[in-house]
Scaffold this active site. Sequence first.
Site: not given
Ligand code: PMP
Length: 316
Positions: A52, A269
């Site tokens: 991010k 994630s």
């Molecule tokens: N995994 C984590 C740990 C995140 O903090 C985020 C951001 N919300 C994401 C995945 C997803 O990324 P994006 O917002 O670019 O879809």
Amino acid sequence: MGTIEQAAEVGQFGVWPLIGNTPLVRVSPLEPRPGVQVYAKLESLNPGGSVKDRAAAAMILDGLRTGALGPGKTLLDSTSGNTGIAYAMLGASLGYPVTLCVPSSVAEERKRLLRVYGAEVIWTSPLEGSDGAIRMARELHADHRDRYFYPDQYNNPANWHAHYETTGPEILAQTGGRITHFVAGLGTSGTFVGAGRRLREVNPAIRLISVQPDSPLHGIEGLKHMASAIVPGIYDPTLADEDARVETEAAWDMLRRLAREAGLLVGASGAAALTVASRVAQGLERGLVVALIPDGGERYLSDRMLAPGAGRTGSG
Ligand code: PMP
């Protein structure tokens, strides 16, 4: 503050030049046969510890360029943690106050990081997840438009542009253009949409695979179950060749397995993305699969890092 000159300048000082150009590492335990390679793009190596940083930097620079962020403004947004950490870090580097709406269910490590960077945090209901935080930020902004710069990461094109301009090209360069499959989770969807659009443009044969949790109540922080959530304005559901689902337990099993088998400690994630990457790899005769890893496992040590009995079954 808030001048075009400053926008041009900020990218060159302090923590800003450290954003991006993250490593791509081979994850051989997930490779089913010779000819199939699995790689992880480690976004934890950004200065704020997550993917991010890229989006937050792009949105802040955009705000400085347009003048939406200027003297006397406070940066306000909703976040499940990582964007907040990036905003807090970058806001501090520029001298802007930062106010964040965050579900109180986020891991303790994230709460502490937000505090240490000096951000003001408004905790929202854990039952409402990221949607409750979104609603709170919208309300605050509606009530005090002159006070806040509200990048609104779910609807800000600068979010996905960041990945179109940096993450996508980096992956193409690091694989020498040999990538055949790209796997990334959906939160705001900025990473998947931005990097995916770039990859598709350069080579339409690359398969784009998005990843969602398999149910509304899940334990994969940062990802959204789109069918039951406020769908981000920047999300393009037509982009993916495949939209995969991952069970929370499968992701956490993968997280623990990779720590032990590959010495690779990714966040939940990222583990979800690698779970899908592994499934995709199983079905290939030849290919190069890249999974995007949004952050590292250190950020979740107070969560379900050790499975019941893990201490007993673990060796060494
Ligand atoms: N995994 C984590 C740990 C995140 O903090 C985020 C951001 N919300 C994401 C995945 C997803 O990324 P994006 O917002 O670019 O879809």
